[in-house]
Design a protein around this motif. Structure first.
Motif: not given
Length: 569
Positions: A438-461
């Motif tokens: 439930k969000d701050r106003e009490g309405k139902p909200q769908t939340v999904r599991l985050f996948h590690a594979f969604q993280t982009p690989i980026r070179r660090h400077i």
């Protein structure tokens, strides 16, 4: 707003109100003095450095910022041996007035133990709130010196530096065809617990009387007072900087003994990278590292009362690889790869499985909200390495654990029934675990599991070796890096990222930078109870303390006008 803290010198306010402090003026005063300290150190004018330190540590601005730091960080609810916590504006205001070096006597540390990955326990010494604030105050005057005199390739416990910088330095040292083939993995045995008090008192540029009191204060364990004859106790705000000051100079010592080669064909290519008390030294042969480099390092540490850990210090060929800061660095057929280490992966999965076992009766939505920060944080740490294959394996292992979690709850239900209740197909991704909250106003909200594979690989400077966050000459450089860093921190939260960019990364109330460490609060300019909309035009990002000050003083903020250069970093 009351105009408090405009002067740098010490002032007394009998009727001081915490939420009436002018934080912008306090930051400007401290920042100006720190910049002057850096300039004096660079010029070698140590008498002026001492005078500026005295001015800063006795200023109202410095005291206010010291109290603010210890009442906003993660330990703000943790008390020392006296059981005192500064959790109200009145206590914080009183604490600012109580910070005085004259007659100051620290109380013993409260000894606690936290488990280590090898099964042992690490001792921590928890100072009282007043002692923490005093350490934070003197750290404001000591840290600019430590940053100016530090080794260029030291990355632990330093402002604007992180593990990714240390890993990138290792990559730069070992990735080339002509790079060294051997690595000395160095680890200092009980570094914080064994640093020589005599060496610290002789070489740390700060008030020796105050420093001696902190070092000799002792600790309490089960109502018994134990003396401290050596070491800088872990748990104090100033302890990491003291440890860095003790270890700084190791890189320059190695450079004196093994000068930088003028040609790639020269044999003695010795290079260095350090994060806290873990370091690596590269060399062209095992004999060079064992017979020349290791004794030179041991001699340097012995001057400070330290010694290498025989168990963890070893010499390794780069083809076999070694673990450093949770990643494995290894060359495969001449190509260097950095990947998450097996031990780090196992520790992370154990945390996930422990979380699942502790939430057998939790709802799916609640479980998603607990797992997502864990997965996202681990993936973000490894996003600069060659981690895609590991991310896939992690996602599969988490899915298997979640499947067992669902089967335990519904042992008599079919596979299709469980899929319909707990999993979805989102785009090309199947079997996405989800739930409702439930969000701050009490309405139902769908939340999904985050996948590690969604993280982009980026070179660090990597940060430049000579970069100093207290030196005004590097201000533009660090502003550009902050823009990139916050963009990565707010990735996936487009509205927050847009707000941060509109504000040029500054808090509208105190005009100081909003970073991951300071935190932020999403404030509605016109409160929703008075008809304010939940839109970007009605919201600004504020520091948490600035947000509390705004409401307590009935202040108001306006939507800042974005700079034409915002977003170019």
């Amino acid at each position: 707003m009351a105009d408090l803290g405009r002067t740098a010198g010490a002032v007394s306010h009998a009727d001081l109100r915490w939420h009436a402090i002018d934080w912008q003026a306090a930051y400007e005063n401290v920042r100006r003095l720190q910049a002057r300290i850096v300039k004096a150190v660079q010029a070698g004018r140590w008498n002026k450095v001492k005078a500026l330190q005295y001015l800063l540590t006795h200023s109202f601005s410095g005291k206010a910022l010291a109290v603010r730091r210890v009442t906003e960080n993660d330990g703000k609810k943790t008390s020392g041996v006296d059981g005192v916590v500064w959790n109200t504006p009145q206590k914080k205001a009183k604490a600012v007035q109580a910070l005085c070096s004259r007659g100051y006597k620290p109380k013993p540390l409260r000894r606690v133990y936290i488990p280590k990955s090898n099964g042992k326990k690490r001792p921590l010494g928890i100072p009282t709130m007043k002692d923490r604030a005093m350490q934070a105050l003197y750290l404001l005057a000591l840290d600019p010196i430590a940053e100016t005199t530090a080794d260029g390739n030291s990355y632990g416990f330093r402002k604007e530096r992180c593990c990714a910088d240390a890993m990138e330095q290792c990559h730069l040292l070992l990735c080339h065809k002509g790079s060294a083939h051997w690595v000395l993995e160095g680890d200092i045995a009980a570094c914080f617990d064994r640093i020589s008090h005599e060496w610290l008192l002789a070489h740390v540029p700060m008030d020796k009387t105050i420093l001696r009191k902190w070092l000799k204060v002792g600790f309490m364990q089960q109502t018994v007072l134990f003396p401290t004859e050596k070491g800088a106790p872990q748990g104090g705000i100033i302890s990491p900087v003291l440890a860095n000051l003790a270890l700084d100079g190791l890189e320059s010592r190695l450079r004196e003994v093994f000068p930088k080669p003028k040609a790639a064909s020269q044999p003695d290519r010795v290079y260095f990278a350090r994060y806290a008390d873990d370091f690596v030294v590269t060399g062209n042969s095992k004999e060079l590292l064992e017979t020349q480099v290791k004794p030179a390092v041991a001699a340097f540490l012995a001057e400070r009362g330290l010694q290498l850990s025989e168990e963890k210090t070893k010499t390794t060929p780069i083809e076999d690889g070694f673990d450093f800061l949770g990643q494995t660095i290894r060359k495969y057929n001449g190509k260097l790869l950095l990947t998450p280490s097996k031990k780090n992966v196992q520790v992370f999965l154990d945390k996930v499985r422990t979380k699942l076992k502790a939430n057998k009766q939790a709802t799916a939505g609640s479980l998603v909200l607990q797992l997502n920060p864990l997965i996202r944080g681990w993936a973000n740490y490894h996003r600069h390495a060659s981690s895609k294959a590991t991310f896939k394996a992690i996602d599969h292992a988490i899915f298997c654990a979640l499947w067992r979690w669902t089967k335990r709850r519904h042992s008599t239900k079919s596979r299709q029934w469980i899929y319909d209740k707990y999993f979805q197909t989102v785009g090309e991704r199947k079997w996405v675990f989800f739930g409702e909250v439930k969000d701050r106003e009490g309405k139902p909200q769908t939340v999904r599991l985050f996948h590690a594979f969604q993280t982009p690989i980026r070179r660090h400077i990597k940060v430049k070796d000579a970069a100093n966050p207290y030196d005004p000459a590097w201000e533009v450089y660090f502003e550009a890096r902050l823009g990139v860093k916050m963009s990565n921190t707010l990735r996936g939260r487009r509205k927050l990222c847009a707000l941060w960019r509109e504000q040029n990364g500054l808090c509208p109330l105190c005009q100081q930078k909003i970073t991951r460490l300071t935190g932020w609060h999403n404030h509605h300019i016109v409160q929703r109870v008075y008809g304010g909309e939940d839109s970007a035009q009605n919201r600004v990002l504020l520091h948490p303390e600035c947000h509390r000050q705004l409401h307590s003083q009935c202040l108001s903020v306006v939507k800042p006008r974005p700079s034409p250069d915002v977003g170019k970093a």
